[in-house]
Design a protein around this motif. Structure first.
Motif, PDB file in Angstrom:
ATOM      1  N   CYS A 120      20.810  40.463  13.334  1.00 57.64           N
ATOM      2  CA  CYS A 120      20.803  39.130  12.168  1.00 57.64           C
ATOM      3  C   CYS A 120      22.099  39.939  11.129  1.00 57.64           C
ATOM      4  O   CYS A 120      22.438  41.380  10.829  1.00 57.64           O
ATOM      5  N   CYS A 123      20.115  40.781   7.776  1.00 57.74           N
ATOM      6  CA  CYS A 123      19.464  42.641   7.948  1.00 57.74           C
ATOM      7  C   CYS A 123      19.414  43.370   8.894  1.00 57.74           C
ATOM      8  O   CYS A 123      18.761  44.755   8.709  1.00 57.74           O
ATOM      9  N   CYS A 145      17.113  34.507  12.460  1.00 51.97           N
ATOM     10  CA  CYS A 145      16.039  35.763  12.422  1.00 51.97           C
ATOM     11  C   CYS A 145      15.107  35.566  12.308  1.00 51.97           C
ATOM     12  O   CYS A 145      14.148  35.316  11.261  1.00 51.97           O
ATOM     13  N   CYS A 148      13.847  38.103   8.528  1.00 51.47           N
ATOM     14  CA  CYS A 148      13.933  37.958   7.480  1.00 51.47           C
ATOM     15  C   CYS A 148      14.137  35.807   7.210  1.00 51.47           C
ATOM     16  O   CYS A 148      14.538  35.512   6.127  1.00 51.47           O
TER      17      CYS A 148
HETATM   18 ZN    ZN Z   1      17.593  39.628   9.503  1.00 50.32          ZN
END
Ligand code: ZN
Lengths: 158, 243
Positions: A120, A123, A145, A148
């Motif tokens: 991702c 994050c 993702c 997150c």
């Molecule tokens: Zn993420």
């Protein structure tokens, strides 16, 4: 600075129209610029066969060279074919900062029936899933993702 | 027969299939597919453009990509019959894509070593794009074949509708003088991919289906004329028009 170096600098600074955070040099689609007499000739490779931006990119590079005072010409370079392996490390970092996950691993290693594992860009989690192998432009796939919940583009490894 | 005609056959295959796939734009069953379809169509049409320019240059009669795409009639088109088959339902479209891509992927892999630099260059891009098409279409064929009773029925009926058009892929067309891959030699690769997908999808290849051919000689089904009429009307109404 030599004329050749000055021409390269002018062409290399052109941003990609679809992914404007990176330049054509960072993407590796600007292959070379050479002086043939007084004419600056730039070798440019298309990313995908049908990429609608190809003609636009060529025009933008020609315009940048003209603006730098050169008589300019573009040569389309088909072989060897462009690969995401040619995206520079700097280009990859810029893509990530822009919210696009850069291609993972060397090209040509993809298995026939499995989507690649992608980090991702928000994050850094590896817990992501492919939503679609095709995205808003030919060069991207859609991911999300699971950590997150961010949906993001993945620059396909090709 | 000459190399330019063999290149023209390849170009026609890609343009006609690209146009067929583009007909789904705005009509696909979900948003992701509405993005996937034009993406796949663009791959095919982009490949066709380079091939047309190359065929025109080899022919040496001054015809460029637009001339070849927009100002030839049905009988002058030399695409194989598979690519002009109507979209039908989603099962039929995806099976047609799988049949074609499973042939073109090994074809371009061979063509990477072609003595013709343009062909080798096109192959470098197309071989990767076809791998994507195999994966995308293959996943759908598995999902539908191994899905509900209705999706399985539709998938099997797509197999019945299209299987008879696959033989022509392996037939030699115009003599390329060894510059393009030997089509017949790609049978093993194609059988392997189709076999894998069909096994997972619970589909079977029908036996004893008579194989149709004639596309390479300009003998086409009714559908191609309609497709060309739509595709060519603007260029013919305003010849030489530019943006
Ligand atoms: Zn993420």
């Amino acid at each position: 600075m030599s004329e050749q170096a000055r021409a390269w600098a002018a062409a290399a600074a052109v941003p990609d129209p679809e992914v404007p955070c990176v330049t054509v040099a960072e993407l590796g689609i600007l292959r070379w610029v050479e002086m043939r007499g007084a004419v600056a000739v730039a070798g440019v490779s298309p990313t995908y066969s049908g990429c609608p931006a190809t003609a636009f990119i060529e025009m933008a590079i020609e315009a940048a060279l003209c603006q730098a005072g050169f008589e300019a010409r573009i040569e389309r370079v088909l072989s060897p074919a462009w690969t995401t392996d040619w995206i520079s490390d700097e280009g990859r970092e810029k893509l990530r900062a822009y919210g696009i996950a850069p291609p993972e691993g060397p090209a040509g290693k993809a298995a026939l029936f499995s989507a690649p594992e992608v980090s991702c860009p928000r994050c850094g989690s590896r817990d992501t899933a492919q939503i679609s192998a095709f995205g808003s432009t030919a060069c991207k796939a859609q991911y999300q993702c699971r950590a997150c919940a961010e949906p993001f583009d993945y620059f396909k490894c090709i | 027969m000459a190399l330019w005609e063999a290149v023209l056959e390849l170009a026609d295959d890609h343009l006609v299939l690209g146009h067929r796939v583009s007909e789904w734009c705005g009509h696909a069953p979900m948003l992701e597919e509405d993005l996937a379809m034009p993406n796949m169509a663009l791959d095919l049409i982009g490949t066709a453009r380079t091939l047309y320019d190359h065929a025109g240059a080899l022919e040496g009669a001054g015809r460029d990509e637009n001339r070849l795409a927009y100002f030839r009639d049905e009988r002058a088109y030399v695409n194989c019959l598979l690519v002009e088959r109507p979209n039908g339902d989603f099962a039929q479209t995806m099976l047609r894509q799988l049949y074609f891509a499973a042939f073109m992927e090994p074809y371009w892999r061979q063509a990477l070593h072609s003595s013709d630099a343009v062909i080798a260059g096109v192959a470098g891009k197309a071989v990767k794009e076809m791998a994507y098409h195999i994966r995308h279409a293959g996943e759908w064929v598995i999902r539908l074949g191994d899905g509900t009773e209705e999706s399985a029925r539709r998938m099997q009926s797509a197999v019945r509708a299209l299987h008879g058009y696959t033989g022509e892929l392996f037939e030699a067309g115009a003599d390329a003088g060894g510059v393009l891959p030997d089509r017949a030699a790609l049978r093993g690769d194609w059988d392997r991919v189709i076999g894998e997908v069909f096994a997972e999808a619970g589909l079977r290849q029908p036996d004893g289906v008579p194989m149709q051919s004639g596309g390479r000689r300009g003998l086409h089904g009714e559908g191609l004329g309609h497709l060309l009429a739509e595709m060519q009307s603007l260029a013919r109404a305003h010849p030489g028009a530019v943006w």
